[in-house]
Design an enzyme around this catalytic site. Structure first.
Site, PDB file in Angstrom:
ATOM      1  N   LYS A  11      -4.985  -2.689   4.686  1.00 20.56           N
ATOM      2  CA  LYS A  11      -4.739  -3.999   5.253  1.00 20.56           C
ATOM      3  C   LYS A  11      -5.164  -4.479   6.776  1.00 20.56           C
ATOM      4  O   LYS A  11      -5.816  -3.477   7.466  1.00 20.56           O
ATOM      5  CB  LYS A  11      -3.189  -4.249   5.305  1.00 20.56           C
ATOM      6  CG  LYS A  11      -2.470  -3.961   3.662  1.00 20.56           C
ATOM      7  CD  LYS A  11      -1.110  -4.208   3.766  1.00 20.56           C
ATOM      8  CE  LYS A  11      -0.462  -4.184   2.541  1.00 20.56           C
ATOM      9  NZ  LYS A  11       0.928  -4.893   2.414  1.00 20.56           N
ATOM     10  N   TYR A  51      -0.632 -11.876  -4.634  1.00 17.70           N
ATOM     11  CA  TYR A  51       0.613 -11.520  -4.494  1.00 17.70           C
ATOM     12  C   TYR A  51       1.672 -12.332  -5.057  1.00 17.70           C
ATOM     13  O   TYR A  51       2.724 -12.506  -4.573  1.00 17.70           O
ATOM     14  CB  TYR A  51       1.034 -11.393  -2.985  1.00 17.70           C
ATOM     15  CG  TYR A  51       0.696  -9.968  -2.273  1.00 17.70           C
ATOM     16  CD1 TYR A  51       1.259  -8.906  -2.600  1.00 17.70           C
ATOM     17  CD2 TYR A  51      -0.350 -10.128  -1.283  1.00 17.70           C
ATOM     18  CE1 TYR A  51       0.968  -7.707  -1.914  1.00 17.70           C
ATOM     19  CE2 TYR A  51      -0.724  -8.981  -0.476  1.00 17.70           C
ATOM     20  CZ  TYR A  51      -0.006  -7.660  -0.921  1.00 17.70           C
ATOM     21  OH  TYR A  51      -0.262  -6.436  -0.348  1.00 17.70           O
ATOM     22  N   ASN A 114       1.790  -3.453   7.004  1.00 19.85           N
ATOM     23  CA  ASN A 114       2.078  -2.247   6.959  1.00 19.85           C
ATOM     24  C   ASN A 114       1.167  -1.054   6.255  1.00 19.85           C
ATOM     25  O   ASN A 114       1.119  -0.203   5.506  1.00 19.85           O
ATOM     26  CB  ASN A 114       3.295  -1.858   5.783  1.00 19.85           C
ATOM     27  CG  ASN A 114       3.068  -2.670   4.401  1.00 19.85           C
ATOM     28  OD1 ASN A 114       2.022  -3.208   4.255  1.00 19.85           O
ATOM     29  ND2 ASN A 114       3.791  -2.318   3.521  1.00 19.85           N
ATOM     30  N   HIS A 117      -1.777  -1.166   1.014  1.00 23.33           N
ATOM     31  CA  HIS A 117      -0.967  -1.546  -0.433  1.00 23.33           C
ATOM     32  C   HIS A 117      -1.010  -0.286  -1.338  1.00 23.33           C
ATOM     33  O   HIS A 117      -2.117   0.180  -1.611  1.00 23.33           O
ATOM     34  CB  HIS A 117      -1.738  -2.972  -0.979  1.00 23.33           C
ATOM     35  CG  HIS A 117      -1.087  -3.308  -2.281  1.00 23.33           C
ATOM     36  ND1 HIS A 117       0.208  -3.657  -2.353  1.00 23.33           N
ATOM     37  CD2 HIS A 117      -1.614  -3.227  -3.559  1.00 23.33           C
ATOM     38  CE1 HIS A 117       0.207  -3.994  -4.018  1.00 23.33           C
ATOM     39  NE2 HIS A 117      -0.876  -3.482  -4.487  1.00 23.33           N
ATOM     40  N   GLU A 128      -4.693  -5.319 -10.676  1.00 23.30           N
ATOM     41  CA  GLU A 128      -5.044  -5.576  -9.607  1.00 23.30           C
ATOM     42  C   GLU A 128      -6.455  -5.066  -9.327  1.00 23.30           C
ATOM     43  O   GLU A 128      -7.406  -5.695  -8.299  1.00 23.30           O
ATOM     44  CB  GLU A 128      -4.190  -4.745  -8.488  1.00 23.30           C
ATOM     45  CG  GLU A 128      -2.739  -5.379  -8.379  1.00 23.30           C
ATOM     46  CD  GLU A 128      -1.694  -4.497  -7.621  1.00 23.30           C
ATOM     47  OE1 GLU A 128      -0.506  -5.118  -7.579  1.00 23.30           O
ATOM     48  OE2 GLU A 128      -1.812  -3.472  -7.163  1.00 23.30           O
TER      49      GLU A 128
HETATM   50  P1  CMP Z   1       2.953  -4.356  -0.262  1.00 26.09           P
HETATM   51  O1  CMP Z   1       3.266  -2.993  -0.832  1.00 26.09           O
HETATM   52  O2  CMP Z   1       1.610  -4.658  -0.319  1.00 26.09           O
HETATM   53  O3  CMP Z   1       3.681  -5.248  -1.283  1.00 26.09           O
HETATM   54  C1  CMP Z   1       4.437  -6.687  -0.939  1.00 26.09           C
HETATM   55  C2  CMP Z   1       4.078  -7.064   0.490  1.00 26.09           C
HETATM   56  O4  CMP Z   1       4.993  -7.898   1.428  1.00 26.09           O
HETATM   57  C3  CMP Z   1       4.306  -5.692   1.296  1.00 26.09           C
HETATM   58  O5  CMP Z   1       3.490  -4.598   1.234  1.00 26.09           O
HETATM   59  C4  CMP Z   1       4.501  -6.191   2.635  1.00 26.09           C
HETATM   60  O6  CMP Z   1       3.212  -6.093   3.406  1.00 26.09           O
HETATM   61  C5  CMP Z   1       4.945  -7.560   2.701  1.00 26.09           C
HETATM   62  N1  CMP Z   1       6.292  -7.749   3.249  1.00 26.09           N
HETATM   63  C6  CMP Z   1       6.628  -8.564   4.285  1.00 26.09           C
HETATM   64  N2  CMP Z   1       7.826  -8.576   4.440  1.00 26.09           N
HETATM   65  C7  CMP Z   1       8.650  -7.979   3.252  1.00 26.09           C
HETATM   66  C8  CMP Z   1       9.965  -7.541   2.959  1.00 26.09           C
HETATM   67  N3  CMP Z   1      10.895  -8.020   3.559  1.00 26.09           N
HETATM   68  N4  CMP Z   1      10.010  -6.741   1.819  1.00 26.09           N
HETATM   69  C9  CMP Z   1       8.879  -6.487   1.144  1.00 26.09           C
HETATM   70  N5  CMP Z   1       7.687  -6.661   1.530  1.00 26.09           N
HETATM   71  C10 CMP Z   1       7.548  -7.639   2.679  1.00 26.09           C
END
Ligand code: CMP
Length: 139
Positions: A11, A51, A114, A117, A128
């Site tokens: 990311k 998403y 984070n 993904h 995806e």
């Molecule tokens: P990812 O695994 O890419 O899937 C959804 C993304 O939404 C997650 O990682 C985070 O980058 C983002 N995100 C932001 N806030 C939240 C939250 N409260 N719960 C889950 N995903 C979140």
């Protein structure tokens, strides 16, 4: 399942911080073969489409902005039990809850930023991967 695939994106936060190389090293050392890789910048619309499953959730708009804020590195990865093992390798969505030694524990900045993904099922890994790569771009 033998030789199945998962999809990952490094990311914008992790790419900007110069952590792509370290993350790819961890992925390869965990036994994944990189089938396809691409550095690209998502538009907010593309991030929203990727998403779509989270549309309506409170973090959706910010997530779309964040995911289009800088380059990402998209990859298709191959290994036995690819999806499940990759989710163990990256750790919990929230880095505060991620296990020691996981990619998110080491590199994530927040629950949104984070670092990586990872697909949550074989079906989503296929969807995806196709979002970013045609079959002729996979080697
Ligand atoms: P990812 O695994 O890419 O899937 C959804 C993304 O939404 C997650 O990682 C985070 O980058 C983002 N995100 C932001 N806030 C939240 C939250 N409260 N719960 C889950 N995903 C979140």
């Amino acid at each position: 399942m033998a030789n199945n695939i998962t999809f990952t994106m490094i990311k914008p936060d992790a790419v900007a911080a110069g952590n792509s190389g370290a993350i790819i090293k961890m992925i390869e050392e965990a036994g994944y073969r990189i089938v396809a890789a691409k550095k690209t910048i998502l538009t907010p619309a593309h991030a929203g489409q990727f998403y779509e499953v989270h549309k309506g959730r409170p973090f959706y708009n910010d997530l779309c902005k964040y995911m289009s804020s800088g380059p990402v590195i998209a990859m298709v990865l191959e290994k036995d039990n690819a999806v499940e093992d990759f989710r163990k390798l990256i750790g919990s969505t929230n880095p505060a809850e991620a296990a020691e030694g996981t990619i998110r524990k080491l590199f994530a900045k927040s629950i949104e930023a984070n670092a990586v993904h990872g697909s949550d099922s074989d079906a989503n890994a296929a969807i995806e991967s196709s979002f970013f790569f045609s079959m002729t771009e996979r080697f």
